[in-house]
Enzyme design. Structure first.
Site: not given
Ligand code: PLP
Length: 437
Positions: A149, A244, A272
């Site tokens: 994701y 990511d 995060k």
């Molecule tokens: C949470 C997440 C996102 C998206 O971040 P948001 O702040 O919710 O838009 C993208 N990549 C990874 C790996 C994530 O866990």
């Protein structure tokens, strides 16, 4: 007010009663807990019940809820004003902190991150990283992995087409087929699939995007050498590797997953933990890459609230507080809880394996540890709902889905950990008694 009445009221004016679908209890059943406060390892719901929190806002709260150093920094920032739409010195300090933490991650003797752009969400960070990769390479296609994701931008809401190395299909209504077809969705931890995709589309592929360690299909660790293989294959073909670290960054170690497994990433995305609970995210790369972004370069990107002073204050205070002791405690708590989950499920005779990547972990209700999304989906996920509710009943708040990582914080002290351990045997028995829906 009860959780049920709060959920009913919310559902009248908010679709599904939630502002992000992961908060819904649809896969476990029941009304989501509506929370009013958090302190240390605990959250409190509208009924006044306290829970040990193993969601931690889905990752940001490395220090736990309402950490005094973070709150002090936020209070001080609030008193100076909420937003200026202009640069502030603290943004530079945060960029410097990110660069300093990532300094050990090098390629060809140079740090992989020399400049940072702050944005507000992880979705924006990965969306911008992809635009930058396309702008720099002049190519359109992007490889992503099934079950990974990267936020909810159109091109990343894509599902594998039929057959290996076929262009992807929309994974959501509203995503045009033409946009999904700019993405190739491949099985994770499968180098042959990556090689095949480059053989077919090599000179059209701008970038591979990969979670540093997969943690949005439950936790699935990268196979040894897989991330390095991605970097090498991308570079051999004139493409870029976007790592990511939105979820893993500054959580798995001071330098994130890359601190445990350095990789020659071309662009790294953060979110995060970098905001410590406020809306803040970032992308970083080498100077010549980052200078392709507006206002210096041709790749446009902007944000009214980017680098918001209150969010930056929370992020800076979090990173400054997160020293070696914090990471040692988070690792320790994760090891203690995950081992106890393993033992409780074994004692109850539940078929399972604990999937770990650093201090992130989740349960797979099957004996063979899955390395990709298809493998993860073979588990007996129906066992998770009863397990989840038994834990909730005992005052432990877990992610409301079998396909999410568990998050701990440095604030999880021995008392909070004990409460989790005491709740596990009954929850494991509930998992054992579960039957398919
Ligand atoms: C949470 C997440 C996102 C998206 O971040 P948001 O702040 O919710 O838009 C993208 N990549 C990874 C790996 C994530 O866990």
């Amino acid at each position: 007010m009860t959780n049920e009445t709060a959920f009913e009221a919310a559902s009248t004016v908010i679709p599904g009663g939630v502002n992000s679908p992961v908060r819904a209890y649809r896969s476990v059943g029941g009304a989501p807990r509506f929370l009013v406060s958090g302190h240390g390892p605990y959250v409190v719901d509208v009924e006044g019940r306290e829970y040990v929190d193993l969601v931690c806002s889905w990752g940001p709260l490395l220090l736990g809820h309402a950490h005094p150093a973070v709150l002090d920094a936020v209070h001080a920032a609030v008193d100076r004003g909420l937003s200026f739409g202009a640069s502030t010195p603290a943004e530079t300090e945060l960029a410097e902190a990110v660069i300093a933490r990532l300094a050990p991650v090098t390629a060809d003797g140079r740090p992989v991150i020399e400049q940072v752009r702050l944005v507000s969400t992880g979705t924006e960070a990965t969306m911008t990283a992809i635009r930058l990769a396309r702008g720099v390479t002049g190519r359109s296609l992007v490889i992503k992995f099934a079950g990974h994701y990267h936020g909810h931008s159109d091109g990343l809401l894509a599902d594998a087409g039929s057959g290996l190395a076929t262009l992807a299909l929309p994974a959501s209504a509203g995503v045009p087929a033409e946009i999904a077809a700019q993405t190739l969705v491949l099985p994770y931890n499968d180098p042959a699939a990556v090689t095949a995709a480059f053989a077919e589309y090599g000179d059209r592929i701008a970038a591979i995007i990969v979670e540093a360690a997969a943690a949005n299909m439950g936790v699935v660790k990268p196979a040894p050498g897989f991330n390095a293989f991605l970097a090498q294959t991308a570079h051999d073909n004139g493409a870029l590797l976007i790592v990511d670290e939105v979820l893993t960054g500054f959580r798995e170690s001071a330098a994130g997953w890359l601190g445990l497994e350095p990789v020659a990433a071309d662009i790294v995305t953060f979110g995060k933990v970098i905001g410590g609970g406020m809306p803040l995210a970032a992308l970083g790369a080498r100077r010549e890459m980052m200078e392709q972004l507006a206002p210096l370069g041709p790749v446009y990107q902007a944000g009214t609230l980017s680098g918001n002073p209150v969010a930056v204050a929370a992020g800076l205070a979090t990173l400054r507080t997160a020293d070696a002791d914090v990471y040692a405690r988070v690792d320790d708590v994760a090891a203690t809880i995950s081992t106890a989950v393993d033992e409780a499920l074994s004692a109850a005779g539940v078929e399972h394996v604990i999937s770990r990547a650093g201090n992130l972990f989740s349960i797979q209700f099957q004996y063979t540890l899955a390395a990709d999304y298809a493998g993860v989906q073979r588990q007996e996920a129906f066992r998770y709902g009863p397990f989840f509710h038994a834990m909730l009943e005992a005052g432990i708040s877990l992610p409301p889905s079998a396909y999410e990582a568990w998050f701990v914080s440095a604030a999880h002290d021995d008392a909070a950990v004990s409460r989790v351990l005491e709740a596990l045997p009954a929850a494991a028995r509930a998992a054992a008694a579960a039957t398919p829906a």
